[in-house]
Design a protein around this motif. Structure first.
Motif, PDB file in Angstrom:
ATOM      1  N   SER A   3      37.192  33.990  45.673  1.00  0.00           N
ATOM      2  CA  SER A   3      37.850  35.229  44.448  1.00  0.00           C
ATOM      3  C   SER A   3      38.380  33.633  43.892  1.00  0.00           C
ATOM      4  CB  SER A   3      39.157  36.181  45.097  1.00  0.00           C
ATOM      5  OG  SER A   3      38.169  37.212  45.982  1.00  0.00           O
ATOM      6  N   THR A   5      40.556  33.431  39.528  1.00  0.00           N
ATOM      7  CA  THR A   5      41.553  34.036  39.267  1.00  0.00           C
ATOM      8  C   THR A   5      40.887  34.337  37.995  1.00  0.00           C
ATOM      9  OG1 THR A   5      42.314  32.257  38.170  1.00  0.00           O
ATOM     10  CG2 THR A   5      43.724  32.634  40.275  1.00  0.00           C
ATOM     11  N   SER A   6      41.735  36.167  37.193  1.00  0.00           N
ATOM     12  CA  SER A   6      41.445  36.435  35.430  1.00  0.00           C
ATOM     13  C   SER A   6      41.454  36.055  34.852  1.00  0.00           C
ATOM     14  CB  SER A   6      41.312  37.732  36.009  1.00  0.00           C
ATOM     15  OG  SER A   6      42.607  37.971  36.143  1.00  0.00           O
ATOM     16  N   ALA A 350      38.291  39.020  42.166  1.00  0.00           N
ATOM     17  CA  ALA A 350      39.706  39.275  40.991  1.00  0.00           C
ATOM     18  C   ALA A 350      38.277  39.918  39.905  1.00  0.00           C
ATOM     19  CB  ALA A 350      39.778  37.924  40.986  1.00  0.00           C
ATOM     20  N   ASP A 353      35.847  37.574  39.542  1.00  0.00           N
ATOM     21  CA  ASP A 353      34.557  36.612  40.295  1.00  0.00           C
ATOM     22  C   ASP A 353      33.376  36.639  40.082  1.00  0.00           C
ATOM     23  OD1 ASP A 353      33.328  36.937  43.432  1.00  0.00           O
ATOM     24  OD2 ASP A 353      35.765  36.164  43.837  1.00  0.00           O
ATOM     25  N   LEU A 417      41.513  43.488  42.570  1.00  0.00           N
ATOM     26  CA  LEU A 417      42.630  43.081  41.751  1.00  0.00           C
ATOM     27  C   LEU A 417      42.306  44.159  40.390  1.00  0.00           C
ATOM     28  CD1 LEU A 417      43.469  39.552  42.971  1.00  0.00           C
ATOM     29  CD2 LEU A 417      44.394  41.923  43.698  1.00  0.00           C
TER      30      LEU A 417
END
Length: 423
Positions: A3, A5-6, A350, A353, A417
């Protein structure tokens, strides 16, 4: 696959600002979605494959739900307004009938204020959250619960800076919203957790900042409000008509700055638009998958206020299906979209992803593919059964129902998430 991060990604390029803005349209969403689906069909996506043979069964499943819910084959448009209806009573319309001003423009501006704030607060609530309405005794969850909570907050004047005019949302009040105020309005607590509560409050704060920064779009008698967009669209209407895609492009321009942690290309905030490693091209823009889920959901939700004000919204099918987990979950649960990794369902992702970006993008293309199959079975044409009606009739409810059949909590097929601004 791991995954990601955003966090926002600042992408340098030699493109012009106009090139980056080509991603801010429904046409870009549709074009890229079909590119993504073609890659899956050709076996060029690392994490997904597609089984087109499952589409007819998916269409049958949708058709059965449409016939059950709307025997006359006349579903309303997919819009936030549907979530204000409880036990046959339209609480949104009742509120405006009771006190949103007597003239058409005032009512339209108030409806825009409610639609914008309620849609922005519509990202997934989480499986455990619920809202108990003190007026009706209704106990609502998920999108309906979020709609009811946002409606009551709005009706109480919680988003207005003018006690004489509670049915409005203005910059000053939005800038004061914090997590505590939002939790109180939505009855959120440790025992009743609301996913992304602080993210939602910050989103409303950024909305307030944007309202103040764009008087060309939002100023109404020196009080910036989302309702200012009604006046802009009215001024742009030709013969009392405006194309749906024009509404979306206005929203993407107006609200681009409110999204935090989103990609930025050549100084242009892209919003719900993400890079994907399988997308190649001669320019950086071709490597992004635009989705614009909440913005398109908002566009659908502004159609009825415009129509009530005498403005026709044309070319509805220039918009696309919505890249969210009910529509996307339908195609996964029906076996049309199949993750390559057996353990995909046990991972947490995320929103940025590639697994999630590809899933959401292909959902848009698959809605285009399933729509003619549904219409053929219903013996109805696209003019009478637009994508907006298919979504409501339709794919969104089908996704919800099959989720309940497959999972005890009725949630999406994957854990994602959420910061309260996408799902």
């Amino acid at each position: 696959m791991t995954s990601r991060t955003s966090d926002a990604r600042i992408v340098p390029s030699v493109m012009t600002r106009t090139d980056a803005r080509t991603l801010l349209s429904a046409e870009a969403v549709r074009r890229t979605a079909h590119r993504m689906l073609a890659l899956a069909r050709d076996g060029e996506l690392d994490d997904w494959r597609v089984d087109f043979d499952r589409l007819p069964a998916t269409a049958d499943y949708i058709v059965n739900i449409v016939r059950e819910r709307y025997p006359q084959l006349d579903p309303p448009l997919h819009a936030r307004w549907r979530h204000f209806v409880f036990e046959g009573r339209d609480l949104g319309r009742a509120m405006f009938t009771a006190g949103a001003g007597s003239d058409t423009a005032s009512r339209a501006r108030a409806a825009f204020d409610l639609a914008v704030t309620s849609v922005l607060l519509d990202a997934g609530a989480g499986p455990g959250w619920r809202y108990l309405d003190a007026v009706s005794g209704t106990n609502a969850t998920r999108s309906e619960g979020l709609a009811l909570a946002s409606l009551r907050w709005f009706a109480s004047g919680g988003l207005s800076d003018d006690t004489r005019d509670p049915l409005r949302a203005d910059a000053a009040a939005l800038l004061r919203v914090d997590a505590a105020a939002l939790n109180q309005a939505f009855q959120a607590s440790d025992a009743n957790p609301l996913a992304g509560a602080s993210g939602r409050a910050q989103l409303l704060n950024r909305l307030g900042t944007t309202l103040q920064a764009r008087p060309d779009l939002f100023a109404i008698a020196d009080s910036p409000r989302p309702g200012g967009l009604f006046d802009v669209l009215k001024s742009r209407a030709v013969n009392h008509s405006v194309p749906a895609a024009v509404i979306l492009e206005l929203l993407l321009d107006a609200f681009g700055s409110i999204w935090q942690g989103r990609p930025i290309l050549d100084g242009v905030p892209l919003g719900d638009c993400w890079p994907h490693p399988a997308l190649h091209g001669g320019t950086p823009a071709e490597r992004f998958a635009p989705l614009h889920k909440l913005s398109q959901w908002l566009t659908y939700s502004l159609i009825e206020p415009l129509q009530d004000a005498g403005i026709v919204v044309s070319r509805l099918d220039d918009l696309t299906g919505l890249a969210e987990y009910r529509n996307g979950g339908l195609f996964v649960d029906m076996g049309v979209l199949v993750p390559r990794a057996a353990e995909a369902g046990s991972r947490t992702y995320a929103v940025s992803d590639p697994f999630v970006v590809g899933w959401r993008s292909m959902t848009v293309a698959l809605i285009d593919h399933v729509a003619p199959l549904v219409r053929e079975r219903l013996r109805i044409g696209s003019e009478a059964f637009s994508l907006a009606k298919l979504l409501e009739g339709g794919t969104w409810e089908a996704g919800r129902r099959i989720a309940r059949e497959r999972r005890a909590d009725g949630g999406p097929p994957f854990q994602i998430l959420s910061d309260g601004t996408v799902f």
